[in-house]
Scaffold this active site. Structure first.
Site, PDB file in Angstrom:
ATOM      1  N   GLY A 224       0.821  -1.210   0.000  1.00 45.01           N
ATOM      2  CA  GLY A 224       0.000   0.000   0.000  1.00 45.01           C
ATOM      3  C   GLY A 224       0.851   1.255   0.000  1.00 45.01           C
TER       4      GLY A 224
ATOM      5  N   CYS B 265       3.631  -9.091   2.200  1.00 55.73           N
ATOM      6  CA  CYS B 265       3.263  -9.914   1.043  1.00 55.73           C
ATOM      7  C   CYS B 265       4.492 -10.428   0.308  1.00 55.73           C
ATOM      8  CB  CYS B 265       2.376  -9.106   0.100  1.00 55.73           C
ATOM      9  SG  CYS B 265       1.812 -10.073  -1.293  1.00 55.73           S
TER      10      CYS B 265
ATOM     11  N   CYS C 163       2.378 -13.569   0.927  1.00 59.27           N
ATOM     12  CA  CYS C 163       1.865 -14.140  -0.326  1.00 59.27           C
ATOM     13  C   CYS C 163       2.916 -14.767  -1.237  1.00 59.27           C
ATOM     14  CB  CYS C 163       1.129 -13.086  -1.158  1.00 59.27           C
ATOM     15  SG  CYS C 163       0.621 -11.610  -0.306  1.00 59.27           S
TER      16      CYS C 163
ATOM     17  N   LYS D 283       4.966 -17.687   0.263  1.00 60.83           N
ATOM     18  CA  LYS D 283       3.943 -18.712   0.533  1.00 60.83           C
ATOM     19  C   LYS D 283       3.578 -19.456  -0.741  1.00 60.83           C
ATOM     20  CE  LYS D 283       0.002 -17.902  -0.290  1.00 60.83           C
ATOM     21  NZ  LYS D 283      -0.922 -17.072   0.465  1.00 60.83           N
TER      22      LYS D 283
ATOM     23  N   ALA E 297      10.315   4.910  11.775  1.00 65.01           N
ATOM     24  CA  ALA E 297       9.674   6.228  11.823  1.00 65.01           C
ATOM     25  C   ALA E 297       8.579   6.240  12.884  1.00 65.01           C
ATOM     26  CB  ALA E 297       9.076   6.553  10.466  1.00 65.01           C
TER      27      ALA E 297
ATOM     28  N   TYR F 262      -6.992 -18.174   6.950  1.00 69.86           N
ATOM     29  CA  TYR F 262      -6.170 -18.286   5.738  1.00 69.86           C
ATOM     30  C   TYR F 262      -4.807 -18.921   6.025  1.00 69.86           C
ATOM     31  CZ  TYR F 262      -8.860 -14.835   2.906  1.00 69.86           C
ATOM     32  OH  TYR F 262      -9.795 -14.166   2.175  1.00 69.86           O
TER      33      TYR F 262
ATOM     34  N   GLU G 140      -3.533 -22.669   4.800  1.00 73.55           N
ATOM     35  CA  GLU G 140      -2.488 -22.660   3.765  1.00 73.55           C
ATOM     36  C   GLU G 140      -1.232 -23.379   4.262  1.00 73.55           C
ATOM     37  OE1 GLU G 140      -2.007 -18.567   2.544  1.00 73.55           O
ATOM     38  OE2 GLU G 140      -3.732 -18.674   1.195  1.00 73.55           O
TER      39      GLU G 140
ATOM     40  N   ARG H   4     -10.588 -23.649  17.812  1.00 79.01           N
ATOM     41  CA  ARG H   4     -11.549 -23.528  18.910  1.00 79.01           C
ATOM     42  C   ARG H   4     -13.001 -23.774  18.507  1.00 79.01           C
ATOM     43  NH1 ARG H   4     -10.465 -17.096  19.995  1.00 79.01           N
ATOM     44  NH2 ARG H   4     -11.206 -16.275  18.007  1.00 79.01           N
TER      45      ARG H   4
ATOM     46  N   ARG I 115     -14.026 -19.943   9.075  1.00 77.30           N
ATOM     47  CA  ARG I 115     -15.284 -19.319   9.520  1.00 77.30           C
ATOM     48  C   ARG I 115     -15.581 -18.110   8.627  1.00 77.30           C
ATOM     49  NH1 ARG I 115     -16.447 -15.248  13.201  1.00 77.30           N
ATOM     50  NH2 ARG I 115     -14.285 -15.064  13.871  1.00 77.30           N
TER      51      ARG I 115
ATOM     52  N   ALA J 181      -8.496 -15.495  -2.841  1.00 72.64           N
ATOM     53  CA  ALA J 181      -8.136 -16.899  -3.005  1.00 72.64           C
ATOM     54  C   ALA J 181      -7.471 -17.372  -1.732  1.00 72.64           C
ATOM     55  CB  ALA J 181      -7.173 -17.063  -4.175  1.00 72.64           C
TER      56      ALA J 181
ATOM     57  N   HIS K 124     -14.375 -25.916 -23.709  1.00 73.20           N
ATOM     58  CA  HIS K 124     -14.375 -27.334 -23.361  1.00 73.20           C
ATOM     59  C   HIS K 124     -13.072 -28.013 -23.781  1.00 73.20           C
ATOM     60  CE1 HIS K 124     -16.282 -31.078 -22.294  1.00 73.20           C
ATOM     61  NE2 HIS K 124     -15.824 -31.608 -23.412  1.00 73.20           N
TER      62      HIS K 124
ATOM     63  N   GLU L 263     -16.088 -24.167 -17.353  1.00 70.00           N
ATOM     64  CA  GLU L 263     -17.255 -24.150 -18.248  1.00 70.00           C
ATOM     65  C   GLU L 263     -18.551 -24.411 -17.481  1.00 70.00           C
ATOM     66  OE1 GLU L 263     -17.645 -27.462 -21.127  1.00 70.00           O
ATOM     67  OE2 GLU L 263     -15.940 -28.358 -20.117  1.00 70.00           O
TER      68      GLU L 263
HETATM   69  P1  NDP Z   1      -7.567 -15.068  10.322  1.00 73.24           P
HETATM   70  O1  NDP Z   1      -8.218 -13.954  11.038  1.00 73.24           O
HETATM   71  O2  NDP Z   1      -7.985 -15.406   8.954  1.00 73.24           O
HETATM   72  O3  NDP Z   1      -7.645 -16.391  11.211  1.00 73.24           O
HETATM   73  C1  NDP Z   1      -7.271 -16.415  12.544  1.00 73.24           C
HETATM   74  C2  NDP Z   1      -7.662 -17.739  13.127  1.00 73.24           C
HETATM   75  O4  NDP Z   1      -7.179 -17.845  14.465  1.00 73.24           O
HETATM   76  C3  NDP Z   1      -9.158 -17.945  13.210  1.00 73.24           C
HETATM   77  O5  NDP Z   1      -9.426 -19.293  12.945  1.00 73.24           O
HETATM   78  C4  NDP Z   1      -9.466 -17.555  14.636  1.00 73.24           C
HETATM   79  O6  NDP Z   1     -10.602 -18.196  15.160  1.00 73.24           O
HETATM   80  C5  NDP Z   1      -8.261 -18.077  15.363  1.00 73.24           C
HETATM   81  N1  NDP Z   1      -7.972 -17.361  16.600  1.00 73.24           N
HETATM   82  C6  NDP Z   1      -7.934 -16.022  16.799  1.00 73.24           C
HETATM   83  N2  NDP Z   1      -7.604 -15.735  18.056  1.00 73.24           N
HETATM   84  C7  NDP Z   1      -7.413 -16.898  18.695  1.00 73.24           C
HETATM   85  C8  NDP Z   1      -7.069 -17.245  20.024  1.00 73.24           C
HETATM   86  N3  NDP Z   1      -6.835 -16.322  20.944  1.00 73.24           N
HETATM   87  N4  NDP Z   1      -6.987 -18.556  20.337  1.00 73.24           N
HETATM   88  C9  NDP Z   1      -7.217 -19.505  19.390  1.00 73.24           C
HETATM   89  N5  NDP Z   1      -7.552 -19.241  18.125  1.00 73.24           N
HETATM   90  C10 NDP Z   1      -7.651 -17.942  17.762  1.00 73.24           C
HETATM   91  O7  NDP Z   1      -6.007 -14.698  10.388  1.00 73.24           O
HETATM   92  P2  NDP Z   1      -4.788 -15.170   9.515  1.00 73.24           P
HETATM   93  O8  NDP Z   1      -3.581 -14.805  10.265  1.00 73.24           O
HETATM   94  O9  NDP Z   1      -4.982 -16.569   9.058  1.00 73.24           O
HETATM   95  O10 NDP Z   1      -4.864 -14.220   8.268  1.00 73.24           O
HETATM   96  C11 NDP Z   1      -4.909 -12.801   8.468  1.00 73.24           C
HETATM   97  C12 NDP Z   1      -5.426 -12.134   7.238  1.00 73.24           C
HETATM   98  O11 NDP Z   1      -4.411 -12.113   6.274  1.00 73.24           O
HETATM   99  C13 NDP Z   1      -6.595 -12.861   6.605  1.00 73.24           C
HETATM  100  O12 NDP Z   1      -7.809 -12.440   7.140  1.00 73.24           O
HETATM  101  C14 NDP Z   1      -6.457 -12.499   5.162  1.00 73.24           C
HETATM  102  O13 NDP Z   1      -7.189 -11.339   4.936  1.00 73.24           O
HETATM  103  C15 NDP Z   1      -4.963 -12.259   4.993  1.00 73.24           C
HETATM  104  N6  NDP Z   1      -4.357 -13.384   4.290  1.00 73.24           N
HETATM  105  C16 NDP Z   1      -4.707 -13.590   3.002  1.00 73.24           C
HETATM  106  C17 NDP Z   1      -4.172 -14.632   2.294  1.00 73.24           C
HETATM  107  C18 NDP Z   1      -4.601 -14.841   0.887  1.00 73.24           C
HETATM  108  O14 NDP Z   1      -5.125 -13.911   0.289  1.00 73.24           O
HETATM  109  N7  NDP Z   1      -4.453 -16.036   0.330  1.00 73.24           N
HETATM  110  C19 NDP Z   1      -3.215 -15.562   2.885  1.00 73.24           C
HETATM  111  C20 NDP Z   1      -2.920 -15.267   4.268  1.00 73.24           C
HETATM  112  C21 NDP Z   1      -3.480 -14.219   4.926  1.00 73.24           C
HETATM  113  P3  NDP Z   1     -12.122 -17.646  14.923  1.00 73.24           P
HETATM  114  O15 NDP Z   1     -12.536 -18.153  13.588  1.00 73.24           O
HETATM  115  O16 NDP Z   1     -12.855 -18.292  16.042  1.00 73.24           O
HETATM  116  O17 NDP Z   1     -12.054 -16.182  15.033  1.00 73.24           O
END
Ligand code: NDP
Length: 455
Positions: free
Chosen positions: A12, A39, A44, A47, A110, A174, A178, A195, A201, A337, A432, A437
């Protein structure tokens, strides 16, 4: 006196800096670590290289059906070191892009020293600027449990000295799914602890169900409805004690429990910038904070933690402030994705959300084995799902799980952004044989919702 000082050399910040400079602004970017941001450096890009590496075994598995005999051996050091070389190359590309745009590149930490001043910590001096852009991104967070520091996060996962024989990953977002796919594909015995009761979710329920099943088929072990209570050193690795009471030893434990914005100790509060309790910077539609000369884009604003969104926000900021063209980013239809195995591409509303918000929807779903899996005799099926308003109306959600899903969803996002209907999709002639498709050949809905209720 600068026109703009950008704090943070990630996606950004770099886009905003370059565009502002192209509009004639005097711009500096300050970055304390490496240019490119999460990223490029530890997100990204590395990864995706790891995901590619993890997919080879599945190709080797189907190879004999295609007449190939393959003998394979994996070497972690080679992958990690080649990844490092590629990241170093990309970082220099980022630096050159900034230099060539006339942006001053400062390697320093900074802090905001006032509405129009930025303190360079290493250099020990303040610089003055008309505008400040906070683009400092986020950092992985560890739950507050005993022994938390014995666990790694995605930051360390990219640089492991040795690939562990087993790993426990906490979380089901995510990063968790991954990395579970990466480690399992590279031959690590992988357990995911979460949890709640299923992965990802907030995603469409069919994506969640099918991904969970496919991950289990790949040998990933799930511990749902529990958390890690504590971590202790074990003879070879780490011992995790779960809230459910039992304990198990793992070669490594990784927290993928989400990310927190990098806004602590940055002088933002003292400068009067309003923030949420978790450190997210509050901004308006034009990325402006409560201080008129301070803007923020990307993960620090908590809108959508995705690189292309941060880039859009950075561009919109430069357009608004330095080209007299107020531009707001539309966050309502962001395709995304997940590079799980199999991968996911998704845009628009999931089934539950569409049923609740629209009420009358038609759902079109298909599952089939892609060609490679029929000859290779593998059970994995691709899933494509379309959610439309009733009677071949507007397409409000597309969800794909399977090979090529990420590439497909980018293209589907175009007609969706144009407001396409199911009838518009149907006018396109199928290509095809492809998986995509199916998106233009659905004849009757699989089922419908009326008044929010499944019929
Ligand atoms: P997310 O917010 O996607 O997932 C965090 C996970 O940790 C959830 O399952 C959450 O549970 C759980 N969690 C949170 N707090 C606790 C806790 N205290 N104890 C136990 N479990 C916990 O975070 P990520 O780090 O996976 O990714 C961050 C962001 O980065 C994503 O939202 C996405 O936008 C971006 N990202 C994108 C990618 C892509 O485009 N391919 C790849 C990687 C990251 P609950 O569901 O209950 O909240």
């Amino acid at each position: 006196m600068y026109d703009l000082v950008v704090i943070g050399g990630g996606s950004g910040g770099v886009r905003a800096a370059r565009m502002a400079a192209s509009y004639g602004a005097r711009v500096a970017v300050v970055e304390e670590y490496r240019y490119g941001g999460t990223c490029v450096i530890r997100g990204c890009v590395p990864k995706k290289h790891f995901v590619h590496a993890s997919r080879f075994p599945e190709l080797f598995e189907v190879a004999p059906a295609y007449g190939w005999t393959v003998s394979s051996k994996f070497d972690w050091d080679t992958l990690r070191d080649n990844k490092d070389k590629e990241i170093a190359r990309l970082e220099s590309v980022y630096r050159n892009l900034l230099n060539n745009s006339g942006v001053e590149v400062l390697d320093d930490r900074a802090e905001v020293a006032g509405p129009n001043a930025v303190r360079l910590i290493k250099q020990g001096r303040d610089i003055e600027t008309r505008f400040i852009l906070v683009a400092t991104g986020g950092t992985p967070f560890r739950p507050d449990i005993p022994g938390a520091l014995l666990g790694i996060t995605s930051n360390e996962a990219f640089d492991l000295k040795v690939l562990p024989a087993s790993i426990l990953i906490e979380g089901a977002g995510y990063v968790a799914v991954e990395f579970a796919g990466i480690f399992a594909g590279l031959g690590v015995r992988t357990t995911l602890v979460y949890r709640r009761d299923n992965v990802l979710r907030g995603f469409d329920p069919d994506l969640r169900k099918d991904l969970h099943e496919a991950m289990a088929r790949r040998g990933i072990i799930f511990r749902f409805e529990t958390t890690i209570d504590r971590l202790d050193r074990a003879e070879r690795g780490v011992r995790a004690t779960f809230h459910s009471g039992d304990a198990e030893n793992f070669g490594a434990v990784m927290f993928a429990t989400g990310r927190k914005p990098n806004t602590r100790n940055m002088g933002l509060e003292a400068a009067g910038v309003d923030m949420e309790a978790d450190g997210v910077v509050k901004v308006d539609a034009f990325s402006r904070t409560s201080v008129p000369s301070i803007y923020a884009v990307g993960d620090v604003t908590g809108r959508a933690e995705l690189t292309p969104v941060a880039i859009r926000e950075g561009a919109a900021f430069a357009e608004t402030v330095f080209n007299a063209n107020p531009t707001a980013v539309d966050h309502s239809l962001v395709p995304t994705a997940v590079f799980s195995e199999p991968e996911i591409g998704t845009v628009g509303m999931g089934e539950e959300e569409a049923a609740a918000k629209i009420g009358d929807i038609d759902v079109w779903v298909t599952r089939f084995r892609p060609l490679t899996n029929t000859l290779g005799d593998k059970p994995d099926r691709i899933m494509l799902k379309l959610i439309t308003e009733k009677d071949a109306g507007k397409v409000v959600g597309v969800h794909i799980l399977g090979q090529g899903a990420a590439e497909m969803i980018q293209l589907v996002a175009i007609p969706m952004a144009m407001g396409a209907t199911k009838a518009d999709f149907d006018r396109a002639i199928a290509v095809h044989p492809t998986a995509a498709e199916e998106l233009v050949t659905f004849k009757v809905p699989s089922y419908v919702y009326r008044g929010g209720v499944k019929q």
